[in-house]
Motif scaffolding. Structure first.
Motif, short mmCIF file in Angstrom:
data_model
loop_
_atom_site.label_atom_id
_atom_site.label_comp_id
_atom_site.label_asym_id
_atom_site.label_seq_id
_atom_site.Cartn_x
_atom_site.Cartn_y
_atom_site.Cartn_z
N GLY A 67 -3.72 -9.79 2.11
CA GLY A 67 -4.56 -10.49 3.08
C GLY A 67 -4.88 -9.61 4.27
O GLY A 67 -4.49 -8.44 4.33
N HIS A 68 -5.59 -10.17 5.22
CA HIS A 68 -6.04 -9.43 6.39
C HIS A 68 -4.86 -8.99 7.24
O HIS A 68 -4.08 -9.82 7.72
N HIS A 69 -4.72 -7.69 7.39
CA HIS A 69 -3.70 -7.08 8.25
C HIS A 69 -2.28 -7.22 7.74
O HIS A 69 -1.33 -6.89 8.45
N LEU A 70 -2.10 -7.70 6.51
CA LEU A 70 -0.74 -7.76 5.95
C LEU A 70 -0.82 -7.63 4.43
O LEU A 70 -1.40 -8.48 3.76
N VAL A 71 -0.24 -6.55 3.91
CA VAL A 71 -0.18 -6.32 2.48
C VAL A 71 1.22 -5.82 2.14
O VAL A 71 1.72 -4.87 2.76
N VAL A 72 1.87 -6.47 1.17
CA VAL A 72 3.19 -6.05 0.72
C VAL A 72 3.15 -5.87 -0.78
O VAL A 72 2.73 -6.78 -1.51
N ASN A 73 3.56 -4.71 -1.25
CA ASN A 73 3.70 -4.43 -2.69
C ASN A 73 5.16 -4.20 -2.99
O ASN A 73 5.79 -3.31 -2.41
N CYS A 74 5.73 -4.99 -3.89
CA CYS A 74 7.13 -4.87 -4.25
C CYS A 74 7.28 -4.65 -5.75
O CYS A 74 6.91 -5.53 -6.55
N PHE A 75 7.81 -3.50 -6.14
CA PHE A 75 8.09 -3.18 -7.54
C PHE A 75 9.60 -3.22 -7.74
O PHE A 75 10.36 -2.70 -6.91
N VAL A 76 10.05 -3.82 -8.85
CA VAL A 76 11.48 -3.95 -9.14
C VAL A 76 11.75 -3.42 -10.55
O VAL A 76 11.03 -3.75 -11.49
N LEU A 77 12.80 -2.62 -10.66
CA LEU A 77 13.27 -2.15 -11.96
C LEU A 77 14.79 -2.12 -11.90
O LEU A 77 15.38 -1.30 -11.19
N GLY A 78 15.43 -3.04 -12.63
CA GLY A 78 16.88 -3.14 -12.54
C GLY A 78 17.28 -3.49 -11.12
O GLY A 78 16.81 -4.49 -10.56
N ASP A 79 18.15 -2.66 -10.52
CA ASP A 79 18.51 -2.92 -9.13
C ASP A 79 17.82 -1.96 -8.16
O ASP A 79 18.22 -1.82 -7.01
N GLN A 80 16.73 -1.34 -8.63
CA GLN A 80 15.91 -0.51 -7.76
C GLN A 80 14.69 -1.28 -7.28
O GLN A 80 14.16 -2.16 -7.98
N MET A 81 14.24 -0.96 -6.07
CA MET A 81 13.08 -1.63 -5.50
C MET A 81 12.24 -0.61 -4.74
O MET A 81 12.77 0.24 -4.03
N VAL A 82 10.92 -0.70 -4.91
CA VAL A 82 9.98 0.11 -4.15
C VAL A 82 9.07 -0.84 -3.40
O VAL A 82 8.43 -1.70 -4.00
N LEU A 83 9.01 -0.71 -2.08
CA LEU A 83 8.24 -1.64 -1.25
C LEU A 83 7.07 -0.90 -0.58
O LEU A 83 6.89 -0.97 0.63
N THR A 84 6.31 -0.18 -1.38
CA THR A 84 5.13 0.49 -0.86
C THR A 84 4.01 0.43 -1.89
O THR A 84 4.28 0.35 -3.09
N PRO A 85 2.76 0.48 -1.40
CA PRO A 85 2.33 0.54 -0.01
C PRO A 85 2.61 -0.78 0.72
O PRO A 85 2.44 -1.85 0.15
N THR A 86 3.00 -0.65 1.98
CA THR A 86 3.13 -1.80 2.87
C THR A 86 2.24 -1.57 4.08
O THR A 86 2.34 -0.53 4.73
N PHE A 87 1.39 -2.53 4.34
CA PHE A 87 0.46 -2.45 5.47
C PHE A 87 0.76 -3.59 6.43
O PHE A 87 0.83 -4.75 6.02
N MET A 88 0.93 -3.26 7.71
CA MET A 88 1.14 -4.27 8.74
C MET A 88 0.31 -3.92 9.97
O MET A 88 0.31 -2.76 10.40
N GLY A 89 -0.39 -4.89 10.51
CA GLY A 89 -1.18 -4.64 11.70
C GLY A 89 -1.72 -5.94 12.27
O GLY A 89 -1.40 -7.03 11.78
N SER A 90 -2.55 -5.82 13.28
CA SER A 90 -3.17 -7.01 13.85
C SER A 90 -4.22 -6.63 14.88
O SER A 90 -4.15 -5.57 15.50
N GLU A 91 -5.19 -7.50 15.03
CA GLU A 91 -6.14 -7.49 16.14
C GLU A 91 -6.36 -8.94 16.54
O GLU A 91 -6.98 -9.68 15.77
N PRO A 92 -5.82 -9.37 17.68
CA PRO A 92 -5.07 -8.64 18.70
C PRO A 92 -3.61 -8.47 18.30
O PRO A 92 -3.16 -9.03 17.30
#
Length: 391
Positions: A188-213
């Motif tokens: 969504g606008h100004h917030l994007v979270v991608n979470c990949f899981v394999l077993g007990d490993q996790m990748v949390l990118t790309p992660t985008f955080m922002g705002s106006e204002p």
């Protein structure tokens, strides 16, 4: 020649039509153009963010972390169970689907999956339960505050069709599994979270955080503010450098535009290492750098945040800190922490939705975290998994 003139004429006519549509309804026009832009930008196969256009191999390995991902899986199962069959069909994608890469931080983007606006109270609770199980308490609260500020923006713009606290969408890639690869995306606008899981490993990118204002001083969300610690920690680090170090770290003292490299459709961005190596910092300065990095890795749930930070620290001497802009208490700036395994960007940007001078300000901020060298979306881990266990 006649055929050439025909195509030129058709092109001019199409351009005139688009200009007319844009003048009549710019939002509708953008919705027509957006899929064309999106598909063109995604036509290039995934490589990953690199420093020189070539992947550095051997950085990521399938291994046991000792930190369970079972709470994430259970939350994902509960979320999917809360959906209707039709919603579930729209939400589920294959684990290697291009849907991962379609994320966008702008409000006009086409969204897939199931949106918060169509969810009932139980579904909403399950959706937020998935986020809360994946993120740290601070990461979850920052996410919710970004959404609240999006609601504040809708109030300021008097436009709840394009903006709003609940204009966000969930997709799930693969079936939630204890051992197999899967993941989920929040878009969504100004917030994007991608979470990949394999077993007990996790990748949390790309992660985008922002705002106006970046904060709400009035209205129903008054008092909400985001990324203030990330701002202060960046300034603390750059101002702890001596004059010689600042000369290296500050790659441009003038902040005139947007500087982020890793935003939407930049999966294959080539971003050279710039600035000062962290190996050139003294102990106190390194501690400030560690505190800064920890603010971003700390968005992961407890346990996995420590796993991620340890991965970054292993490459500490090959990590660079770069700065653009001023360093005073009211300065606008951009900074980047960049190593073979992480790229963190913080960027003050110019106005887009709100009125104001056409220059960067603290009223509009974007941050993005990437895993360079091919492991955004856990793609390197997925590739290794498919080699070990072909399907």
């Amino acid at each position: 020649m006649r055929r050439l003139l025909h195509w030129v004429g058709a092109g001019v006519a199409a351009l005139a039509l688009l200009i007319g549509l844009a003048a009549w309804n710019p939002v509708a026009t953008s919705r027509v153009i957006w899929p064309l832009v999106e598909n063109a930008r995604l036509d290039e196969p995934f490589l990953g963010v690199t420093a020189n256009g070539e992947i550095e191999d051997g950085l990521f390995h399938i291994r046991a972390t000792g930190v369970s991902t079972e709470p994430i899986r259970e939350a994902a199962v509960a979320f999917l169970a809360s959906l209707t069959p039709e919603q579930r069909d729209r939400t589920l994608f294959p684990v290697d689907d291009l849907e991962w890469r379609r994320w966008s931080n702008i409000h006009i983007a086409t969204r897939q999956g199931v949106g918060l606006l169509e969810m009932d109270a139980a579904q909403t609770a399950a959706a937020f339960g998935l986020m809360a199980a994946t993120l740290s308490a601070r990461g979850f609260e920052t996410s919710r505050d970004i959404m609240r500020l999006e609601g504040h923006l809708a109030d300021l713009m008097d436009d709840h069709n394009e903006y709003g606290e609940r204009r966000y969408w969930f997709t799930v890639m693969g079936e939630p599994s204890q051992s197999g690869p899967w993941g989920w995306q929040f878009d969504g606008h100004h917030l994007v979270v991608n979470c990949f899981v394999l077993g007990d490993q996790m990748v949390l990118t790309p992660t985008f955080m922002g705002s106006e204002p970046t904060r709400a001083d009035t209205g129903r969300f008054a008092g909400t503010a985001i990324l203030e610690e990330e701002l202060a920690a960046g300034l603390a680090l750059v101002n702890a450098l001596d004059d010689a170090q600042r000369t290296v770290a500050i790659i441009d003292p003038n902040k005139t535009g947007d500087n982020n490299h890793g935003e939407q459709f930049q999966d294959n961005a080539v971003v050279p290492y710039e600035g000062i190596r962290l190996s050139e910092l003294d102990e106190a300065q390194r501690e400030l750098a560690l505190e800064l990095v920890s603010l971003y890795t700390g968005n992961l749930r407890d346990g996995h945040a420590e796993v991620r930070l340890s991965e970054v620290v292993r490459h500490w001497d090959d990590t660079y800190f770069a700065w653009v802009g001023g360093t005073g208490p009211d300065a606008v700036f951009y900074y980047r922490i960049h190593s073979p395994v992480i790229m963190i960007e913080y960027d003050h940007q110019g106005p887009v939705a709100l009125d104001g001078p056409n220059r960067p300000s603290r009223n509009h901020v974007h941050t993005v975290v990437r895993t360079p060298n091919g492991n955004d979306y856990g793609k390197d881990l997925l590739k290794q998994h498919l080699v070990e266990q072909p399907h």
